[in-house]
Motif scaffolding. Sequence first.
Motif, short mmCIF file in Angstrom:
data_model
loop_
_atom_site.label_atom_id
_atom_site.label_comp_id
_atom_site.label_asym_id
_atom_site.label_seq_id
_atom_site.Cartn_x
_atom_site.Cartn_y
_atom_site.Cartn_z
N ASP A 39 0.82 -1.21 0.00
CA ASP A 39 0.00 0.00 0.00
C ASP A 39 0.86 1.27 0.00
O ASP A 39 0.44 2.32 -0.49
CB ASP A 39 -0.93 0.02 1.22
CG ASP A 39 -1.97 -1.10 1.15
OD1 ASP A 39 -2.28 -1.53 0.02
OD2 ASP A 39 -2.45 -1.52 2.22
N ILE A 40 2.07 1.16 0.57
CA ILE A 40 2.93 2.33 0.68
C ILE A 40 3.36 2.85 -0.68
O ILE A 40 3.49 4.06 -0.89
CB ILE A 40 4.17 1.99 1.54
CG1 ILE A 40 3.76 1.69 2.98
CG2 ILE A 40 5.20 3.13 1.52
CD1 ILE A 40 4.91 1.25 3.87
N ILE A 41 3.59 1.94 -1.65
CA ILE A 41 4.14 2.39 -2.93
C ILE A 41 3.06 2.89 -3.90
O ILE A 41 3.39 3.36 -4.99
CB ILE A 41 4.97 1.28 -3.60
CG1 ILE A 41 4.10 0.06 -3.93
CG2 ILE A 41 6.13 0.87 -2.70
CD1 ILE A 41 4.85 -0.99 -4.74
N CYS A 42 1.82 2.80 -3.48
CA CYS A 42 0.72 3.43 -4.24
C CYS A 42 0.69 3.03 -5.71
O CYS A 42 0.42 3.87 -6.60
CB CYS A 42 0.84 4.95 -4.13
SG CYS A 42 0.95 5.59 -2.46
N GLY A 43 0.99 1.79 -5.99
CA GLY A 43 0.90 1.31 -7.37
C GLY A 43 2.10 1.64 -8.24
O GLY A 43 2.12 1.28 -9.42
N LEU A 62 11.61 9.42 -7.11
CA LEU A 62 10.98 10.71 -7.40
C LEU A 62 9.46 10.61 -7.34
O LEU A 62 8.77 11.51 -6.85
CB LEU A 62 11.44 11.22 -8.76
CG LEU A 62 12.90 11.67 -8.83
CD1 LEU A 62 13.37 11.77 -10.27
CD2 LEU A 62 13.08 13.01 -8.12
N LYS A 63 8.93 9.50 -7.85
CA LYS A 63 7.47 9.30 -7.78
C LYS A 63 7.01 9.08 -6.34
O LYS A 63 5.95 9.58 -5.95
CB LYS A 63 7.07 8.10 -8.65
CG LYS A 63 7.19 8.36 -10.14
CD LYS A 63 6.71 7.17 -10.95
CE LYS A 63 6.78 7.45 -12.45
NZ LYS A 63 6.32 6.29 -13.26
N MET A 64 7.82 8.37 -5.57
CA MET A 64 7.48 8.15 -4.17
C MET A 64 7.52 9.45 -3.37
O MET A 64 6.69 9.68 -2.49
CB MET A 64 8.44 7.13 -3.55
CG MET A 64 8.22 5.69 -3.98
SD MET A 64 6.71 4.98 -3.27
CE MET A 64 7.17 4.89 -1.55
N LEU A 65 8.49 10.30 -3.66
CA LEU A 65 8.61 11.57 -2.95
C LEU A 65 7.36 12.43 -3.13
O LEU A 65 6.91 13.11 -2.20
CB LEU A 65 9.85 12.33 -3.43
CG LEU A 65 10.07 13.72 -2.84
CD1 LEU A 65 10.18 13.67 -1.32
CD2 LEU A 65 11.30 14.38 -3.45
N LYS A 66 6.80 12.41 -4.31
CA LYS A 66 5.59 13.19 -4.58
C LYS A 66 4.41 12.73 -3.73
O LYS A 66 3.50 13.51 -3.44
CB LYS A 66 5.22 13.09 -6.06
CG LYS A 66 6.22 13.77 -6.99
CD LYS A 66 5.84 13.57 -8.45
CE LYS A 66 6.87 14.20 -9.38
NZ LYS A 66 6.52 13.97 -10.81
N LEU A 78 8.37 12.95 5.20
CA LEU A 78 9.68 12.36 5.42
C LEU A 78 9.92 11.29 4.36
O LEU A 78 9.11 10.39 4.20
CB LEU A 78 9.78 11.74 6.81
CG LEU A 78 11.06 10.94 7.09
CD1 LEU A 78 12.28 11.85 7.05
CD2 LEU A 78 10.97 10.22 8.43
N PHE A 79 11.02 11.42 3.66
CA PHE A 79 11.34 10.45 2.62
C PHE A 79 12.85 10.25 2.57
O PHE A 79 13.61 11.20 2.70
CB PHE A 79 10.86 10.95 1.25
CG PHE A 79 11.23 10.04 0.10
CD1 PHE A 79 10.48 8.91 -0.17
CD2 PHE A 79 12.35 10.30 -0.68
CE1 PHE A 79 10.83 8.05 -1.20
CE2 PHE A 79 12.72 9.45 -1.71
CZ PHE A 79 11.94 8.33 -1.98
N ASP A 99 12.12 23.21 2.79
CA ASP A 99 12.37 21.78 2.98
C ASP A 99 13.87 21.53 3.14
O ASP A 99 14.70 22.28 2.61
CB ASP A 99 11.85 20.97 1.78
CG ASP A 99 10.34 20.88 1.76
OD1 ASP A 99 9.73 21.07 2.82
OD2 ASP A 99 9.77 20.62 0.68
N LEU A 100 14.19 20.48 3.84
CA LEU A 100 15.59 20.11 4.07
C LEU A 100 15.94 18.86 3.28
O LEU A 100 15.27 17.84 3.39
CB LEU A 100 15.84 19.86 5.56
CG LEU A 100 17.24 19.35 5.94
CD1 LEU A 100 18.30 20.40 5.63
CD2 LEU A 100 17.29 18.95 7.42
N LEU A 101 16.97 18.97 2.47
CA LEU A 101 17.51 17.83 1.73
C LEU A 101 18.89 17.50 2.28
O LEU A 101 19.74 18.38 2.41
CB LEU A 101 17.62 18.15 0.24
CG LEU A 101 18.33 17.11 -0.64
CD1 LEU A 101 17.53 15.82 -0.70
CD2 LEU A 101 18.57 17.66 -2.05
N VAL A 102 19.10 16.24 2.63
CA VAL A 102 20.40 15.79 3.16
C VAL A 102 20.95 14.71 2.23
O VAL A 102 20.26 13.76 1.89
CB VAL A 102 20.26 15.23 4.59
CG1 VAL A 102 21.57 14.58 5.04
CG2 VAL A 102 19.85 16.32 5.55
#
Length: 361
Positions: free
Chosen positions: A10-14, A52-56, A61-62, A119-122
């Motif tokens: 369910d987390i990966i939304c297809g 990138l698709k998951m981040l959207k 938090l990703f 937003d913070l990118l590390v």
Amino acid sequence: DGEIEVSNPDIICGISVPKSIGGIVDLPSKKNIQKFFLSTIEDTQDQARFGLKMLKKNSRLFFQTFLTTDRIQHHLWRYTDPTDPTYPGKGVMDSSIQEFFSKIDNIIGQFNDLLESDDLLVIMSDHGHGMRCTHTLNLNDFFRKEGLLYFGEKSSPKFSKILIEKLKNSVLAFMRRNELEDYMHIVAKFVPNAKSLKKGEHLTKGSKTLVKASSFAGVNPFGGVDINRENAENYELLRDDVVNKLLSIQFQGESAFKWIKRREEIYNGANLEKYPDLLFEMNPKLGTGMSMYSGLFSKNPTHGKVSGGHKQNGVFITNRSDCGVDSNSCIMENFYASILSQFNIKDKETKGESFFYNFKK
């Protein structure tokens, strides 16, 4: 790589998962090194597409790990570094690592473009990379000659076992000299107990030895020494003696060791007993060798196959100029606490401290 599993679909939304996670599951040969390079780029871009698709869809938090940055440097280092003794000369792979990281830089830019201004990118790595050790220090052979490693009730193992060890060393040296490293893993498949033979356990396993090299860190400058407390009359005096003996070893006119410390000087916690009794860092040209009856030093027989190795210092970058980072506390042990601090989460059981300061969310 095998089939990639998802703990919660369910987390990966297809979103379709990458075909490969890019781990070190095969060893490229000289013949297919360019194909390996191109397929690793393809794997990385496929992983970036997924991320990138998951981040959207997961904007709070990703995080994503790219194993291919490690894989590329392990296998391509000697093709890009003229100072490497196994550098084959100029060729199509000369700029391969630089080219790969240019693509990583582009991927980071794509992630950054999806973020809001606050937003913070590390970007971080858990280690650095450089030329892998070109030689090995055969610690167990040193301990044997110093009378610290012995075999049961006998001063030496059976002649047949010594013969096997010498044969192993001769075969490895022959294959290295003739650039036959690509065939080592093939030969190993037909050798009974190959892993045990590689570590020299056919000589040391089950022995009543006092001291032997620890195999916990592999063939690199960081390693350890195991001491059998049951056989030691005075554990602390024995540790001191081992340290002094090791510090006397010279390699190419320099000390073979940068430092040697008791394990409690490095770490003191619940898992202390899991560490070797002594820990050390050697000259970067050296790694821990397990061979015996082969001399104190050997040329690393697998350097031509895996020429890039891990280094102590990694990378840490953020996209926020107003995000202060304490360089003294910017270590792996503090990363979890630092992430929690961005969500104002305080957990009494969390070890470490945040290395962020002057950061306005």
